[in-house]
Design an enzyme around this catalytic site. Structure first.
Site, PDB file in Angstrom:
ATOM      1  N   PHE A   1       0.822  -1.213   0.000  1.00 36.03           N
ATOM      2  CA  PHE A   1       0.000   0.000   0.000  1.00 36.03           C
ATOM      3  C   PHE A   1       0.864   1.274   0.000  1.00 36.03           C
ATOM      4  O   PHE A   1       0.853   2.049  -0.964  1.00 36.03           O
ATOM      5  CB  PHE A   1      -0.949  -0.060   1.202  1.00 36.03           C
TER       6      PHE A   1
ATOM      7  N   LEU B   1       5.657 -10.258  -2.709  1.00 38.46           N
ATOM      8  CA  LEU B   1       4.214 -10.497  -2.892  1.00 38.46           C
ATOM      9  C   LEU B   1       3.672 -11.419  -1.800  1.00 38.46           C
ATOM     10  O   LEU B   1       2.955 -12.392  -2.077  1.00 38.46           O
ATOM     11  CB  LEU B   1       3.922 -11.056  -4.292  1.00 38.46           C
TER      12      LEU B   1
ATOM     13  N   THR C   1       1.822   1.353 -11.433  1.00 38.44           N
ATOM     14  CA  THR C   1       3.120   2.038 -11.399  1.00 38.44           C
ATOM     15  C   THR C   1       3.827   1.891 -12.745  1.00 38.44           C
ATOM     16  O   THR C   1       4.428   2.829 -13.263  1.00 38.44           O
ATOM     17  CB  THR C   1       3.996   1.469 -10.260  1.00 38.44           C
TER      18      THR C   1
ATOM     19  N   TYR D   1       4.743  -7.239  16.839  1.00 42.53           N
ATOM     20  CA  TYR D   1       4.956  -6.319  15.712  1.00 42.53           C
ATOM     21  C   TYR D   1       5.613  -5.025  16.189  1.00 42.53           C
ATOM     22  O   TYR D   1       6.607  -4.560  15.608  1.00 42.53           O
ATOM     23  CB  TYR D   1       3.607  -6.022  15.036  1.00 42.53           C
TER      24      TYR D   1
ATOM     25  N   ILE E   1     -17.335  -3.034  14.962  1.00 45.42           N
ATOM     26  CA  ILE E   1     -16.243  -2.450  15.752  1.00 45.42           C
ATOM     27  C   ILE E   1     -15.763  -3.496  16.747  1.00 45.42           C
ATOM     28  O   ILE E   1     -16.569  -4.132  17.425  1.00 45.42           O
ATOM     29  CB  ILE E   1     -16.757  -1.206  16.514  1.00 45.42           C
TER      30      ILE E   1
HETATM   31  N1  NAD Z   1      -0.440   1.146   6.768  1.00 42.23           N
HETATM   32  C1  NAD Z   1      -0.244   1.615   7.988  1.00 42.23           C
HETATM   33  O1  NAD Z   1      -1.165   2.135   8.607  1.00 42.23           O
HETATM   34  C2  NAD Z   1       1.096   1.539   8.648  1.00 42.23           C
HETATM   35  C3  NAD Z   1       1.220   2.077   9.935  1.00 42.23           C
HETATM   36  C4  NAD Z   1       2.455   2.017  10.564  1.00 42.23           C
HETATM   37  C5  NAD Z   1       3.544   1.464   9.910  1.00 42.23           C
HETATM   38  N2  NAD Z   1       3.396   0.932   8.670  1.00 42.23           N
HETATM   39  C6  NAD Z   1       4.585   0.360   8.039  1.00 42.23           C
HETATM   40  O2  NAD Z   1       4.664   0.874   6.724  1.00 42.23           O
HETATM   41  C7  NAD Z   1       5.190  -0.118   5.838  1.00 42.23           C
HETATM   42  C8  NAD Z   1       4.242  -0.348   4.691  1.00 42.23           C
HETATM   43  O3  NAD Z   1       2.983  -0.776   5.209  1.00 42.23           O
HETATM   44  P1  NAD Z   1       1.743  -1.058   4.269  1.00 42.23           P
HETATM   45  O4  NAD Z   1       0.523  -0.660   4.987  1.00 42.23           O
HETATM   46  O5  NAD Z   1       2.004  -0.516   2.920  1.00 42.23           O
HETATM   47  O6  NAD Z   1       1.775  -2.645   4.259  1.00 42.23           O
HETATM   48  P2  NAD Z   1       1.684  -3.661   3.039  1.00 42.23           P
HETATM   49  O7  NAD Z   1       1.554  -5.020   3.655  1.00 42.23           O
HETATM   50  O8  NAD Z   1       0.650  -3.203   2.076  1.00 42.23           O
HETATM   51  O9  NAD Z   1       3.104  -3.509   2.348  1.00 42.23           O
HETATM   52  C9  NAD Z   1       4.230  -4.224   2.755  1.00 42.23           C
HETATM   53  C10 NAD Z   1       4.824  -4.871   1.522  1.00 42.23           C
HETATM   54  O10 NAD Z   1       6.000  -5.583   1.928  1.00 42.23           O
HETATM   55  C11 NAD Z   1       6.027  -6.792   1.209  1.00 42.23           C
HETATM   56  N3  NAD Z   1       6.812  -7.766   1.981  1.00 42.23           N
HETATM   57  C12 NAD Z   1       6.448  -8.406   3.124  1.00 42.23           C
HETATM   58  N4  NAD Z   1       7.416  -9.250   3.503  1.00 42.23           N
HETATM   59  C13 NAD Z   1       8.416  -9.133   2.585  1.00 42.23           C
HETATM   60  C14 NAD Z   1       9.672  -9.754   2.429  1.00 42.23           C
HETATM   61  N5  NAD Z   1      10.098 -10.681   3.291  1.00 42.23           N
HETATM   62  N6  NAD Z   1      10.442  -9.396   1.377  1.00 42.23           N
HETATM   63  C15 NAD Z   1      10.019  -8.475   0.477  1.00 42.23           C
HETATM   64  N7  NAD Z   1       8.819  -7.845   0.574  1.00 42.23           N
HETATM   65  C16 NAD Z   1       8.036  -8.177   1.625  1.00 42.23           C
HETATM   66  C17 NAD Z   1       4.591  -7.237   1.079  1.00 42.23           C
HETATM   67  O11 NAD Z   1       4.397  -8.146  -0.010  1.00 42.23           O
HETATM   68  C18 NAD Z   1       3.896  -5.908   0.873  1.00 42.23           C
HETATM   69  O12 NAD Z   1       3.712  -5.635  -0.509  1.00 42.23           O
HETATM   70  C19 NAD Z   1       5.448  -1.357   6.698  1.00 42.23           C
HETATM   71  O13 NAD Z   1       6.803  -1.325   7.100  1.00 42.23           O
HETATM   72  C20 NAD Z   1       4.543  -1.143   7.896  1.00 42.23           C
HETATM   73  O14 NAD Z   1       5.053  -1.795   9.038  1.00 42.23           O
HETATM   74  C21 NAD Z   1       2.199   0.963   8.036  1.00 42.23           C
END
Ligand code: NAD
Length: 328
Positions: free
Chosen positions: A11, A33, A49, A154, A210
């Site tokens: 995302f 993925l 993209t 986490y 909720i």
């Molecule tokens: N979305 C939120 O609200 C939020 C809040 C706090 C922190 N984060 C952090 O932001 C980052 C992105 O979050 P997001 O919401 O886009 O999550 P997401 O799950 O959509 O994106 C994470 C991506 O990392 C990839 N991934 C997972 N394990 C992997 C691996 N071993 N090797 C390569 N790729 C891998 C997944 O396939 C995924 O596409 C993360 O680090 C998350 O911890 C997100």
């Protein structure tokens, strides 16, 4: 610039990659993925993209691979000018079920990126961290240097990762910045989050559910605000070695959020309450003054505006997004 976005099919990483390509940069995405949620959303992100790259001077290369693969990470980091490390096992609840997995991806994967970056002249490694590092609040809103007491595996993994980033800055002089995101939302967002879930249910005439009594509060942060501060870090070294809150100024309870969404879509729907989930923080709320002072971060999207535009996006993309959300 040559930009490596790990987790760039996800995302937040997807929005970063798309905006960098649109601005004419050479973008490489490393993503395995991971089927944490429906990979159809990730495939859609990759195609969007790629299409954006066709219309600009930017280029896009997708590498399907794992951040735990140290050789691959080293090769890609060496070719980059800047790294946006987003790849992670996200999700508090999943980490409660399987604590080893976020440790191996979020901690060891981050170590691979930092080790690969250590002896390069990279502009910067920007790490996606999380409000989950705070856990039990010493005070609210969270300020960066207050006590950290994560309430989930986490949160521990994200805290360890950002501490490694700080130490690599302090010990090896590697420019690193950790951005602590606060519940980010927007187009293509993960399906298993409150906003996507409530919108999907209400649009289908089902009551929003909720977990808990709904008094939990969150800073929901629109992904556009997150993208802007990441762009700033391409050229700005003011926050090197630091961890910064990247939240919104619009704190809202889950109950109010459900009402805002329900009232936008179908005010006749009831709101349903279910048992609270283990590991979820009671309240998250960011003091963003440090990011504002160092980087001019100024989150401009209100939750009502953001929710309205997400509903519009959902309706326009319902044909492909909804089946993937409903399957997750
Ligand atoms: N979305 C939120 O609200 C939020 C809040 C706090 C922190 N984060 C952090 O932001 C980052 C992105 O979050 P997001 O919401 O886009 O999550 P997401 O799950 O959509 O994106 C994470 C991506 O990392 C990839 N991934 C997972 N394990 C992997 C691996 N071993 N090797 C390569 N790729 C891998 C997944 O396939 C995924 O596409 C993360 O680090 C998350 O911890 C997100």
């Amino acid at each position: 610039m040559n930009i490596l976005v790990t987790g760039g099919a996800g995302f937040i990483g997807g929005h970063l990659a798309e905006s960098f390509v649109t601005d004419g940069h050479q973008v490489t995405v490393l993503d395995n993925l991971e089927p944490f949620y429906d990979v159809g959303i990730k495939r859609h992100t990759i195609e969007t993209t790629r299409t954006a790259a066709n219309d600009t001077d930017g280029t896009y290369q997708f590498v399907e691979g794992d951040v735990r693969d140290a050789d691959l990470v080293t090769q890609l980091v060496t070719e980059a000018d800047i790294v946006y490390h987003q790849a992670a096992q996200a999700g508090v609840r999943t980490s409660v079920e399987d604590p080893s997995k976020p440790n191996s991806i979020n901690v060891n994967g981050t170590m691979n990126v930092l080790e690969a970056a250590r002896d390069t002249d990279l502009e910067r490694v920007v790490l996606a961290s999380s409000s989950s590092v705070y856990g039990v609040p010493e005070s609210l809103p969270y300020v960066e240097d207050q006590r950290k007491q994560p309430t989930s595996p986490y949160g521990v993994s994200k805290l360890a990762a950002e501490e490694y980033a700080r130490v690599f800055h302090d010990v090896y002089g590697l420019p690193t910045v950790s951005l602590r995101y606060f519940t980010v939302y927007g187009p293509r967002m993960r399906p298993n989050m409150a906003i996507s879930n409530f919108v999907s249910r209400c649009i289908n005439g089902e009551p929003p559910v909720i977990y808990g009594d709904g008094t939990q509060t969150r800073d929901f942060t629109q992904v556009g605000d997150v993208v802007r501060v990441n762009h700033q870090l391409m050229t700005d070294d003011a926050a090197d070695g630091e961890a910064l809150n990247v939240g919104s100024t619009d704190n809202i309870s889950i109950d109010d959020l459900a009402r805002v969404i329900r009232n936008e879509i179908d005010p006749s729907l009831e709101i349903v309450y279910d048992e609270a989930r283990a590991g979820d923080a009671e309240h998250t709320h960011a003091d963003v003054s440090k990011a504002n002072r160092l980087l001019g971060y100024d989150p401009s999207t209100s939750i009502r505006e953001g929710v309205r535009s997400f509903i519009e996006w959902y309706e326009a993309n319902r044909d492909w997004y909804e089946p993937l959300v409903r399957r997750s």
